[in-house]
Design a protein around this motif. Structure first.
Motif, mmCIF file in Angstrom:
data_model
loop_
_atom_site.group_PDB
_atom_site.id
_atom_site.type_symbol
_atom_site.label_atom_id
_atom_site.label_comp_id
_atom_site.label_asym_id
_atom_site.label_seq_id
_atom_site.Cartn_x
_atom_site.Cartn_y
_atom_site.Cartn_z
ATOM 1 N N ALA A 319 0.838 -1.201 0.000
ATOM 2 C CA ALA A 319 0.000 0.000 0.000
ATOM 3 C C ALA A 319 0.874 1.252 0.000
ATOM 4 N N LEU A 320 1.947 1.229 0.784
ATOM 5 C CA LEU A 320 2.854 2.377 0.837
ATOM 6 C C LEU A 320 3.542 2.589 -0.508
ATOM 7 N N HIS A 321 3.885 1.489 -1.119
ATOM 8 C CA HIS A 321 4.552 1.585 -2.417
ATOM 9 C C HIS A 321 3.623 2.276 -3.424
ATOM 10 N N ARG A 322 2.380 1.926 -3.361
ATOM 11 C CA ARG A 322 1.397 2.538 -4.258
ATOM 12 C C ARG A 322 1.327 4.049 -4.019
ATOM 13 N N ILE A 323 1.357 4.441 -2.758
ATOM 14 C CA ILE A 323 1.331 5.867 -2.432
ATOM 15 C C ILE A 323 2.603 6.553 -2.940
ATOM 16 N N ASP A 324 3.752 5.903 -2.752
ATOM 17 C CA ASP A 324 5.024 6.470 -3.211
ATOM 18 C C ASP A 324 5.010 6.719 -4.717
ATOM 19 N N GLU A 325 4.533 5.730 -5.449
ATOM 20 C CA GLU A 325 4.507 5.833 -6.912
ATOM 21 C C GLU A 325 3.641 7.001 -7.362
ATOM 22 N N TRP A 326 2.537 7.142 -6.660
ATOM 23 C CA TRP A 326 1.611 8.232 -7.002
ATOM 24 C C TRP A 326 2.262 9.588 -6.760
ATOM 25 N N ARG A 327 2.878 9.722 -5.579
ATOM 26 C CA ARG A 327 3.523 10.987 -5.259
ATOM 27 C C ARG A 327 4.628 11.295 -6.263
ATOM 28 N N THR A 328 5.396 10.275 -6.615
ATOM 29 C CA THR A 328 6.465 10.459 -7.589
ATOM 30 C C THR A 328 5.896 10.942 -8.917
ATOM 31 N N ARG A 329 4.794 10.362 -9.306
ATOM 32 C CA ARG A 329 4.197 10.782 -10.584
ATOM 33 C C ARG A 329 3.808 12.256 -10.536
ATOM 34 N N LEU A 330 3.207 12.685 -9.440
ATOM 35 C CA LEU A 330 2.822 14.091 -9.324
ATOM 36 C C LEU A 330 4.058 14.993 -9.312
ATOM 37 N N GLU A 331 5.065 14.583 -8.584
ATOM 38 C CA GLU A 331 6.264 15.427 -8.491
ATOM 39 C C GLU A 331 6.985 15.514 -9.828
ATOM 40 N N GLU A 332 7.025 14.405 -10.544
ATOM 41 C CA GLU A 332 7.688 14.430 -11.844
ATOM 42 C C GLU A 332 6.910 15.283 -12.840
ATOM 43 N N TYR A 333 5.613 15.213 -12.729
ATOM 44 C CA TYR A 333 4.774 16.049 -13.593
ATOM 45 C C TYR A 333 5.115 17.515 -13.370
ATOM 46 N N LEU A 334 5.205 17.900 -12.095
ATOM 47 C CA LEU A 334 5.474 19.302 -11.788
ATOM 48 C C LEU A 334 6.909 19.709 -12.121
ATOM 49 N N ALA A 335 7.809 18.725 -12.106
ATOM 50 C CA ALA A 335 9.191 19.043 -12.471
ATOM 51 C C ALA A 335 9.236 19.487 -13.923
ATOM 52 N N ASN A 336 8.351 18.933 -14.734
ATOM 53 C CA ASN A 336 8.306 19.300 -16.150
ATOM 54 C C ASN A 336 7.473 20.545 -16.403
ATOM 55 N N VAL A 337 6.370 20.636 -15.689
ATOM 56 C CA VAL A 337 5.475 21.782 -15.873
ATOM 57 C C VAL A 337 5.257 22.433 -14.512
ATOM 58 N N PRO A 338 6.218 23.257 -14.105
ATOM 59 C CA PRO A 338 6.134 23.778 -12.735
ATOM 60 C C PRO A 338 4.911 24.664 -12.536
ATOM 61 N N SER A 339 4.416 24.613 -11.322
ATOM 62 C CA SER A 339 3.347 25.530 -10.960
ATOM 63 C C SER A 339 3.496 25.845 -9.493
ATOM 64 N N HIS A 340 3.575 27.100 -9.195
ATOM 65 C CA HIS A 340 3.739 27.460 -7.789
ATOM 66 C C HIS A 340 2.466 28.064 -7.239
#
Length: 469
Positions: A319-340
RNA sequence: GGCGAGGUAGCCAAGUGGUAAGGCUGGGCUCUGCAAAAGCCCCAUUCGUCGGUUCGAUUCCGACCCUCGCCUCCA
């Protein structure tokens, strides 16, 4: 709006905090490593504190350390070392384990043997004696006179008269007026060795119950908002605390009593006396991380018995791994298209993200809260797949997660740590081989890298490295 | 004996007088040179048993069965 189940009234009650929430949590007796059953209570208390704080409240929490009692004295004697030295080891271990489980430290962790606490206990006992709530027995021990406190039994809802017939008098307690009277001060005897303090009634040591009463009121005042512990503390420990404190202060000691259920192993209560227990360090040696243990302890409602199994903690890992993957996906998305730009997210698809916190408001309904988290995860993956989220929305989603994790404290620490140079070189070679579509070489390098403890997951654009468990 | 908790799919577990959240496992699909990983989708006509109330109960009432805890140091 918080609703919590109060052991005192056996009802869910509206809890309306004042400017500061004063909270007291019974800590460990430091005669051995605490087991995860003990830590279940501390994780529950940590969740409670974190949620109260995330909702904008200030919490002052005290957790005691019981460092003098029969077991600590026995342990120190067995090893032929001083009580201080003996308990110091387990205090240290307790704080290490607590940190591994991401328990936020209490504001104060007083120990029973701290001089100011012994002084406070003696003062409290003196008041009880002066008021007739206590008496000095023949052997110079001091006992609380239960007959002087009619409300005794209210928390556990036990009828003292009904109890009387089932209690047995111990040989060394023959001097008590009534069987249920409990010790405030234990007169010194041979077994205690050099463990003793001077008191107006002769040398001896404090009883267990007075420790908590004295430390709690010394540091938090005569009235406490929330007092927590395991269900096994309800009787007699917390009952005794109420009797002592309310006799001395004349006011209600605690508004809200919250107790967590036991942790079970293979369907049986885990306890040191039964010998069927895991410690945090046992599990960590077996390769389970602190946050995995935390999640396993956290994910069942605190008033439900939790049956701890290896299957259960393995499920926590996934379950934790699933959460980690999700967070990583969001962070990587923002690394490409930043929004503050930040704004407070209301909904993610059909899910109202506020529901995470409102679930916890209702007596810490963790199952419902985690249900909301996982629904948000699925919904946002779906929206991301359809390219239907704006960068500001992803930003807001991630900010929501950070707030959620300020309560749960289950995020992975760092993604993978430093990748060794040797591995990095091999990855670079493999990159080249892959560019040339030299699959044999690519597979060979993958095996070599695996031999160094790193597994590779190829995506379209890169090779992701994950340290093998 | 007194007090208390609980029995919901293979496992864990929410929940409601109106027809069963979520996690894990399993299956399918997508992606992919392969693999792995990941994501999506699917997976309880049914909520311990038997009665009752009700238009309708898993949810309310009653009885019963089973599991566990406290009553002694224990989170």
């Amino acid at each position: 709006m918080f609703y919590f189940y109060n052991t005192l009234t056996r009802e869910h009650e509206l809890f309306t905090p004042g400017p500061i929430i004063r909270m007291y949590t019974c800590g460990p007796t430091v005669y051995d490593h605490a087991h995860i059953g003990n830590f279940r209570a501390y994780v529950f208390e940590d969740l409670l504190q974190r949620h109260l704080e995330a909702q904008g409240n200030r919490v002052e929490r005290v957790m005691n350390l019981t460092d003098v009692d029969d077991k600590t004295i026995r342990g120190a004697r067995r090893e032929g070392i001083s009580l201080d030295k003996f308990t110091a080891r387990y205090k240290e271990a307790f704080f290490q384990d607590s940190a591994a489980l991401r328990l936020r430290p209490a504001c104060a962790t007083p120990a029973a043997t701290d001089p100011e606490n012994i002084t406070a206990m003696i003062a409290m006992i003196q008041v009880l004696l002066d008021q007739g709530n206590a008496y000095v027995a023949e052997d110079h021990s001091v006992y609380f006179r239960i007959a002087s406190f009619p409300r005794y039994g209210a928390l556990a809802q036990v009828d003292r008269d009904a109890q009387r017939s089932t209690l047995r008098m111990k040989h060394d307690e023959y001097s008590k007026e009534e069987i249920a009277d409990f010790a405030l001060w234990k007169a010194w005897d041979e077994e205690d060795g050099d463990v003793a303090w001077q008191s107006p009634w002769g040398k001896g040591r404090p009883g267990w119950h007075i420790e908590c009463s004295a430390m709690a009121t010394r540091l938090l005042g005569p009235h406490i908002d929330i007092h927590c512990g395991g269900v096994d503390n309800i009787f007699p420990h917390h009952e005794a605390e109420i009797a002592q404190c309310e006799c001395v202060s004349g006011t209600q000691f605690v508004s809200l009593w919250m107790h967590c259920a036991h942790l079970m192993v293979n369907g049986m209560k885990m306890s040191k006396s039964a010998g069927n227990f895991y410690t945090v360090r046992d599990l960590r040696q077996q390769g389970w991380s602190g946050r995995e243990i935390r999640y396993a302890l956290l994910s069942v409602h605190y008033r439900m018995p939790l049956n701890f199994t290896l299957e259960g903690i393995a499920s926590a890992r996934q379950a934790l791994h699933r959460i980690d993957e999700w967070r990583t996906r969001l962070e990587e998305y923002l690394a490409n298209v930043p929004s503050h730009t930040s704004f407070s997210l209301e909904k993610c698809g059909a899910v109202n993200v506020r529901d995470f916190f409102t679930a916890l408001d209702d007596d810490l309904n963790i199952s419902a809260a985690l249900g909301v988290l996982f629904e948000v995860i699925r919904e946002s993956h779906r929206l991301l797949d359809q390219n239907a989220l704006l960068p500001t929305e992803v930003r807001a989603l991630l900010d929501w997660w950070y707030k959620v994790d300020s309560v749960l404290a289950i995020a992975s620490d760092s993604l993978d740590g430093d990748i060794p140079e040797e591995v990095q070189k091999l990855v670079a070679l493999r990159q080249e081989a892959r560019f040339l579509k030299n699959w044999d070489e690519s597979d060979r390098l993958r095996d070599t890298i695996a031999g160094l403890g790193w597994s590779i997951k190829d995506s379209k654009s890169e090779q992701k490295l994950v340290r093998q468990a």
